[in-house]
Design a protein around this motif. Structure first.
Motif, mmCIF file in Angstrom:
data_model
loop_
_atom_site.group_PDB
_atom_site.id
_atom_site.type_symbol
_atom_site.label_atom_id
_atom_site.label_comp_id
_atom_site.label_asym_id
_atom_site.label_seq_id
_atom_site.Cartn_x
_atom_site.Cartn_y
_atom_site.Cartn_z
ATOM 1 N N MET A 1 -40.104 22.850 28.919
ATOM 2 C CA MET A 1 -38.660 23.021 29.111
ATOM 3 C C MET A 1 -38.243 24.410 28.627
ATOM 4 S SD MET A 1 -37.157 19.352 27.868
ATOM 5 C CE MET A 1 -35.487 19.890 28.239
ATOM 6 N N THR A 2 -37.309 25.035 29.365
ATOM 7 C CA THR A 2 -36.802 26.341 28.956
ATOM 8 C C THR A 2 -35.788 26.176 27.841
ATOM 9 O OG1 THR A 2 -35.057 26.240 30.639
ATOM 10 C CG2 THR A 2 -37.141 27.298 31.258
ATOM 11 N N ARG A 3 -35.700 27.183 27.007
ATOM 12 C CA ARG A 3 -34.748 27.147 25.907
ATOM 13 C C ARG A 3 -33.342 27.433 26.429
ATOM 14 N NH1 ARG A 3 -39.178 29.796 23.498
ATOM 15 N NH2 ARG A 3 -38.343 31.814 24.191
ATOM 16 N N PRO A 4 -32.298 26.868 25.779
ATOM 17 C CA PRO A 4 -30.921 27.190 26.158
ATOM 18 C C PRO A 4 -30.664 28.692 26.037
ATOM 19 C CG PRO A 4 -30.985 25.306 24.685
ATOM 20 C CD PRO A 4 -32.354 25.875 24.696
ATOM 21 N N ARG A 5 -29.847 29.226 26.947
ATOM 22 C CA ARG A 5 -29.557 30.654 26.960
ATOM 23 C C ARG A 5 -28.136 30.887 26.463
ATOM 24 N NH1 ARG A 5 -30.739 30.746 33.211
ATOM 25 N NH2 ARG A 5 -29.501 28.872 32.809
ATOM 26 N N ILE A 6 -28.011 31.650 25.373
ATOM 27 C CA ILE A 6 -26.705 31.992 24.810
ATOM 28 C C ILE A 6 -26.434 33.456 25.125
ATOM 29 C CG2 ILE A 6 -25.307 32.159 22.715
ATOM 30 C CD1 ILE A 6 -27.196 30.109 21.439
ATOM 31 N N LEU A 7 -25.325 33.713 25.819
ATOM 32 C CA LEU A 7 -24.955 35.071 26.200
ATOM 33 C C LEU A 7 -23.713 35.487 25.413
ATOM 34 C CD1 LEU A 7 -25.580 37.458 28.136
ATOM 35 C CD2 LEU A 7 -23.927 36.434 29.729
ATOM 36 N N VAL A 8 -23.823 36.561 24.645
ATOM 37 C CA VAL A 8 -22.694 37.091 23.876
ATOM 38 C C VAL A 8 -22.240 38.385 24.542
ATOM 39 C CG1 VAL A 8 -21.895 37.910 21.629
ATOM 40 C CG2 VAL A 8 -23.607 36.080 21.758
ATOM 41 N N VAL A 9 -20.962 38.456 24.889
ATOM 42 C CA VAL A 9 -20.398 39.634 25.560
ATOM 43 C C VAL A 9 -19.588 40.444 24.561
ATOM 44 C CG1 VAL A 9 -18.847 40.434 27.377
ATOM 45 C CG2 VAL A 9 -20.329 38.454 27.790
ATOM 46 N N GLY A 10 -20.062 41.654 24.264
ATOM 47 C CA GLY A 10 -19.319 42.542 23.375
ATOM 48 C C GLY A 10 -19.964 42.699 22.016
ATOM 49 N N ALA A 11 -20.054 43.953 21.540
ATOM 50 C CA ALA A 11 -20.675 44.242 20.242
ATOM 51 C C ALA A 11 -19.664 44.821 19.270
ATOM 52 C CB ALA A 11 -21.857 45.190 20.414
ATOM 53 N N GLY A 12 -18.450 44.266 19.300
ATOM 54 C CA GLY A 12 -17.467 44.633 18.296
ATOM 55 C C GLY A 12 -17.658 43.779 17.054
ATOM 56 N N PHE A 13 -16.634 43.726 16.219
ATOM 57 C CA PHE A 13 -16.728 42.935 14.991
ATOM 58 C C PHE A 13 -17.049 41.473 15.297
ATOM 59 C CE2 PHE A 13 -14.117 46.499 13.498
ATOM 60 C CZ PHE A 13 -14.794 46.824 12.329
ATOM 61 N N ALA A 14 -16.370 40.894 16.282
ATOM 62 C CA ALA A 14 -16.545 39.478 16.595
ATOM 63 C C ALA A 14 -17.932 39.199 17.159
ATOM 64 C CB ALA A 14 -15.463 39.026 17.578
ATOM 65 N N GLY A 15 -18.329 39.961 18.169
ATOM 66 C CA GLY A 15 -19.610 39.715 18.813
ATOM 67 C C GLY A 15 -20.803 39.921 17.892
ATOM 68 N N VAL A 16 -20.764 40.985 17.086
ATOM 69 C CA VAL A 16 -21.889 41.267 16.195
ATOM 70 C C VAL A 16 -22.008 40.214 15.102
ATOM 71 C CG1 VAL A 16 -22.760 42.892 14.463
ATOM 72 C CG2 VAL A 16 -21.951 43.729 16.669
ATOM 73 N N GLU A 17 -20.893 39.797 14.529
ATOM 74 C CA GLU A 17 -20.948 38.759 13.501
ATOM 75 C C GLU A 17 -21.490 37.452 14.076
ATOM 76 O OE1 GLU A 17 -20.547 38.734 10.247
ATOM 77 O OE2 GLU A 17 -20.217 40.893 10.277
ATOM 78 N N CYS A 18 -21.116 37.163 15.323
ATOM 79 C CA CYS A 18 -21.613 35.959 15.980
ATOM 80 C C CYS A 18 -23.131 36.035 16.164
ATOM 81 C CB CYS A 18 -20.919 35.781 17.324
ATOM 82 S SG CYS A 18 -21.486 34.348 18.270
ATOM 83 N N VAL A 19 -23.625 37.156 16.666
ATOM 84 C CA VAL A 19 -25.063 37.318 16.896
ATOM 85 C C VAL A 19 -25.840 37.234 15.589
ATOM 86 C CG1 VAL A 19 -26.816 38.997 17.583
ATOM 87 C CG2 VAL A 19 -24.839 38.616 19.042
ATOM 88 N N ARG A 20 -25.342 37.885 14.559
ATOM 89 C CA ARG A 20 -26.042 37.874 13.272
ATOM 90 C C ARG A 20 -26.157 36.450 12.718
ATOM 91 N NH1 ARG A 20 -23.311 41.235 9.043
ATOM 92 N NH2 ARG A 20 -25.319 41.157 7.983
ATOM 93 N N ARG A 21 -25.080 35.686 12.870
ATOM 94 C CA ARG A 21 -25.092 34.312 12.376
ATOM 95 C C ARG A 21 -26.038 33.439 13.202
ATOM 96 N NH1 ARG A 21 -21.488 32.557 8.070
ATOM 97 N NH2 ARG A 21 -21.037 30.334 8.230
ATOM 98 N N LEU A 22 -26.021 33.644 14.505
ATOM 99 C CA LEU A 22 -26.927 32.879 15.365
ATOM 100 C C LEU A 22 -28.382 33.150 15.000
ATOM 101 C CD1 LEU A 22 -25.204 33.341 18.849
ATOM 102 C CD2 LEU A 22 -25.358 31.212 17.542
ATOM 103 N N GLU A 23 -28.701 34.391 14.735
ATOM 104 C CA GLU A 23 -30.078 34.736 14.392
ATOM 105 C C GLU A 23 -30.504 34.122 13.062
ATOM 106 O OE1 GLU A 23 -30.617 38.968 14.638
ATOM 107 O OE2 GLU A 23 -31.309 38.746 16.697
ATOM 108 N N ARG A 24 -29.558 34.066 12.126
ATOM 109 C CA ARG A 24 -29.899 33.517 10.811
ATOM 110 C C ARG A 24 -30.043 32.010 10.842
ATOM 111 N NH1 ARG A 24 -26.042 37.337 8.880
ATOM 112 N NH2 ARG A 24 -24.476 35.694 8.735
#
Length: 457
Positions: A1-24
């Motif tokens: 099975m393929t893994r779910p795909r999460i797409l984050v649009v934008g690397a401002g304060f909101a987008g970067v904080e979201c990505v960092r939290r997802l990775e952790r």
């Protein structure tokens, strides 16, 4: 099975904080995370005026995403120009100009904002913006070139016009930009003995009746007093009627000869929101307190582009202001809610009480309100810079900023031009390509005509 795909649009304060939290908080085999951004860095916007004045170098506030992350997130170098919420496909224009379709299972929309402009004759052709790193660098070169050209000119009228500067927008960006650049031109006088101090004039205008109304009456008046003592002319209830290459006409009839018009009169949600065909509130996407888009599973939105309910205020219809403070905290909550959705857990609403605000006016001048305490002068300056320094994500950025501040305090400003003025310097129209976005109908046509496999067409 393929893994779910999460797409984050934008690397401002909101987008970067979201990505960092997802990775952790996500294990590598739980989901694939992709980030869409034209540049692989996060711009620390609150310090942009200090780049324009030369106090900070541009790379000091451009926080590399690849340095601070462990490369788990795939970065697509481009901008989202449309989203088909039904087909779950995002249309992306690459920095090469090619267009690709990217499929997703979950999407986080954090495209931020663009400069808000009005139908004012000559505005976009002749005004400078202050939204990007390039604009700040160009503006610094332009201001220095005006000093050089005025010093070299034997025409009194031309000299006077080149030494007048107009900033439109009495919010934080406009006020700090006017304050920092006025300080730069003031310090420059020692290096330009032919220039008359009385000819250098800075105008700060805003259509609103108050300067930075969020500060409150006392702090707002304190900020105005500081700026006026430094020679900045403040005009409230006034805007621009038209702009030309060598003069600007105010709505009160005044005509100011100038070669420098800086436009910082607010922001509007990214035009990407208009491609969704979803309900909006004053141009911002309507979302629930959990920052989900009603009627669309797996769609989250936050930051400047979303009307996130401000539950902390307890007022019906109140939404969070488009500030970095809210965007950073919303990014963490959205990441938690995306993970909760993946794991079939309950979502939590966003609640955050505003901690205050800081306004750096350059030198020893600043005003701040933190946790209900009002500060002015050096104490406010210490709080303002301490807050910004702590908010920088990487130790490299913190070291660069602290070094720049120390060097500026010890050695003062320099007046080195980087060469951007070798040709015509770009204006507002050259930075925000709002005509690149698609209509909802065009998005559906693109998605139907091309497979969502990341292939350019």
């Amino acid at each position: 099975m393929t893994r779910p795909r999460i797409l984050v649009v934008g690397a401002g304060f909101a987008g970067v904080e979201c990505v960092r939290r997802l990775e952790r908080r996500l294990s590598p085999d739980e989901a694939d995370v992709t980030l869409v951004t034209p540049s692989a860095y996060q711009l620390y916007l609150p310090l942009l005026p200090q780049v324009a004045s030369g106090m900070l170098t541009p790379q000091s506030i451009a926080l590399s995403l690849r340095r601070s992350r462990k490369y788990r997130t795939r970065i697509i170098p481009g901008a989202a120009i449309g989203v088909d919420l039904e087909a779950k496909v995002c249309v992306i224009k690459m920095i090469t100009g090619e267009v690709v379709n990217e499929s997703y299972d979950y999407i986080v929309l954090a495209p931020g904002s663009v400069t808000r402009t009005f139908d004012i004759p000559g505005l976009t052709e002749h005004a400078f913006g202050m939204k990007t790193l390039a604009e700040a660098a160009y503006l610094r070169d332009h201001v220095i070139s005006q000093l050089d050209l005025a010093d070299a000119s034997n025409d009194p009228a031309e000299r006077a016009a080149r030494l007048q500067f107009v900033v439109v927008g009495g919010g934080y960006a406009g006020t700090e930009t006017a304050a920092c650049l006025q300080e730069l031109t003031h310090e420059a006088l020692e290096r330009y003995p032919r220039l008359d101090r009385s000819l250098i004039k800075w105008h700060l205008i805003d259509i609103a009746p108050k300067l930075m109304p969020e500060l409150g009456d006392k702090l707002g008046h304190s900020a105005q007093d500081v700026l006026r003592r430094r020679g900045i002319e403040i005009s409230l209830g006034v805007s621009i009627a038209k702009a030309g290459p060598t003069e600007v006409t105010f709505t009160d009839g005044r005509v100011v000869p100038t070669h420098t018009l800086i436009w910082t009169a607010g922001v509007a949600a990214s035009p990407l929101i208009g491609t969704l065909g979803a309900p909006t509130e004053r141009g911002r996407l309507t979302v629930t307190p959990e920052m989900t888009v009603p009627g669309h599973d797996g769609v989250f939105a936050l930051g400047d582009a979303a009307a996130v309910p401000d539950l902390a205020k307890g007022e019906k219809g109140a939404v969070c202001p488009p500030t970095a403070q809210h965007a950073m905290r919303q990014g963490k909550v959205v990441a938690d809610n995306v993970i909760a959705t993946l794991r079939h857990q309950s979502l939590r609403p966003y609640v955050h009480r505003d901690l205050g605000l800081v306004v750096d006016l350059g030198g020893k001048d600043a005003v701040a309100r933190t946790l209900g305490v009002e500060l002015r002068g050096v104490p406010a300056q210490a709080v303002a810079r301490g807050y910004h320094w702590a908010a920088l994500r990487t130790n490299v950025a913190k070291t660069r900023v602290l070094t720049n501040w120390t060097l500026d305090a010890v050695a003062g400003a320099d007046f080195v031009s980087t060469g951007f003025q070798s040709g015509r310097s770009p204006r507002l129209k050259d930075f925000e390509h709002t005509n690149a976005y698609l209509s909802p109908e065009q998005v559906r046509e693109q998605v139907a005509a091309h497979p969502a496999d990341g292939t350019a067409y």
